[in-house]
Design a protein around this motif. Structure first.
Motif, PDB file in Angstrom:
ATOM      1  N   LYS A  37       4.379  -5.202  -1.114  1.00  0.00           N
ATOM      2  CA  LYS A  37       3.496  -6.063  -0.340  1.00  0.00           C
ATOM      3  C   LYS A  37       2.432  -6.662  -1.238  1.00  0.00           C
ATOM      4  N   GLY A  96       1.092  -4.008  -4.071  1.00  0.00           N
ATOM      5  CA  GLY A  96       1.472  -2.611  -4.172  1.00  0.00           C
ATOM      6  C   GLY A  96       2.758  -2.287  -3.451  1.00  0.00           C
ATOM      7  N   VAL A  97       2.903  -0.991  -3.125  1.00  0.00           N
ATOM      8  CA  VAL A  97       4.130  -0.485  -2.505  1.00  0.00           C
ATOM      9  C   VAL A  97       3.778   0.241  -1.212  1.00  0.00           C
ATOM     10  N   THR A  98       4.773   0.366  -0.349  1.00  0.00           N
ATOM     11  CA  THR A  98       4.577   1.017   0.938  1.00  0.00           C
ATOM     12  C   THR A  98       5.849   1.744   1.336  1.00  0.00           C
ATOM     13  N   ASP A 144       7.745   3.277   5.053  1.00  0.00           N
ATOM     14  CA  ASP A 144       7.699   3.342   6.510  1.00  0.00           C
ATOM     15  C   ASP A 144       8.551   4.538   6.951  1.00  0.00           C
ATOM     16  N   THR A 180       2.908   5.202   7.718  1.00  0.00           N
ATOM     17  CA  THR A 180       3.110   4.140   6.739  1.00  0.00           C
ATOM     18  C   THR A 180       2.067   4.194   5.616  1.00  0.00           C
ATOM     19  N   GLU A 195       0.502   3.712   1.821  1.00  0.00           N
ATOM     20  CA  GLU A 195       0.622   2.647   0.832  1.00  0.00           C
ATOM     21  C   GLU A 195      -0.119   3.038  -0.448  1.00  0.00           C
ATOM     22  N   LEU A 217      -2.007   0.583  -3.398  1.00  0.00           N
ATOM     23  CA  LEU A 217      -2.298  -0.815  -3.694  1.00  0.00           C
ATOM     24  C   LEU A 217      -3.281  -0.942  -4.848  1.00  0.00           C
ATOM     25  N   GLN A 272      -8.534   5.703   4.380  1.00  0.00           N
ATOM     26  CA  GLN A 272      -8.166   5.159   3.074  1.00  0.00           C
ATOM     27  C   GLN A 272      -9.004   5.827   1.987  1.00  0.00           C
ATOM     28  N   ARG A 274       0.413  -5.656  11.976  1.00  0.00           N
ATOM     29  CA  ARG A 274       1.573  -6.099  11.206  1.00  0.00           C
ATOM     30  C   ARG A 274       2.557  -6.740  12.170  1.00  0.00           C
ATOM     31  N   GLY A 323       4.788  -8.675   3.440  1.00  0.00           N
ATOM     32  CA  GLY A 323       5.466  -7.494   2.951  1.00  0.00           C
ATOM     33  C   GLY A 323       6.981  -7.664   3.035  1.00  0.00           C
ATOM     34  N   LYS A 380      10.498  -5.102   3.110  1.00  0.00           N
ATOM     35  CA  LYS A 380      11.100  -3.761   3.124  1.00  0.00           C
ATOM     36  C   LYS A 380      12.562  -3.850   2.691  1.00  0.00           C
TER      37      LYS A 380
END
Length: 202
Positions: A28, A55-57, A59, A69, A71, A73, A117, A158, A199, A201
């Motif tokens: 994303k 970054g990456v995520t 699910d 979910t 992440e 970043l 976060q 989202r 994003g 997936k």
């Protein structure tokens, strides 16, 4: 911070038991619109210092409508300040770890996301400009009194355009100040960021 990671571990364990479909990894990125929330005796007229996140995520379904979910970043934040003597810009680089839950609304592709976060400060750059020129400085955050890690919160949405592609927007704010003591050079404040992005997936 320990409680946050324990919560994340618990959600991950629950997801591994109750997941109805495999976890999906993704990438994303997007636009950051950061500014600061001032505290203490700080009283400056600040403006947005545009930046980015990438970054990456992953699910991890917990039920038909709820997913875990998390992440990781790379995110730039900061602010701009205009005064009678010139323009000041501070740009900070963080590794953000949002530990989010997403809630699907009905049969649509709209999801609400929320959660804590943890942010880790990587670097700080200051730039001062006036009619005579510009000066830039990157300095050691330990000696300048910045907190190296901050806990905050995230809330947003989202929208899944397809099963692979989404558009998202969110608001994040730190619960801790950048500098617990504050100085004339480094006033007390909390980071806040509005962001929007896309994003994908796998």
């Amino acid at each position: 911070m320990k409680k946050i990671f324990l919560l994340a571990a618990g959600l991950l364990f629950t997801g591994s038991i109750y997941a109805q479909s495999p976890a999906r990894f993704g990438i994303k990125g997007g636009l950051n619109l950061p500014n600061i929330v001032q505290s203490g005796n700080s009283d400056f007229d600040t403006k947005i210092n545009p930046g980015f996140n990438v970054g990456v995520t992953v699910d991890i379904p917990l039920s038909e409508s709820i997913a875990f979910t998390p992440e990781a970043l790379y995110s730039t934040k900061g602010y701009k300040l205009t005064s009678s003597v010139g323009d000041f810009t501070q740009t900070t680089s963080f590794i953000d770890i949002p530990i989010l839950a997403s809630f699907k609304l009905g049969g649509s592709g709209l999801n609400l996301v929320a959660g804590p976060q943890v942010s880790f400060l990587m670097s700080t750059k200051n730039k001062f400009e006036n009619g005579f020129g510009a000066v830039e400085q990157e300095y050691d955050n330990d000696t300048d009194g910045f907190n190296k890690s901050l806990v905050g919160g995230v809330v947003g949405f989202r929208y899944d355009i397809t099963s692979n592609v989404d558009v998202h927007g969110r608001y994040a704010i730190d619960f801790q100040k950048n500098n617990e003591n504050g100085t004339t050079r480094t006033p007390e404040f909390k980071n806040q960021v509005f962001s929007i992005g896309f994003g994908y997936k796998f």
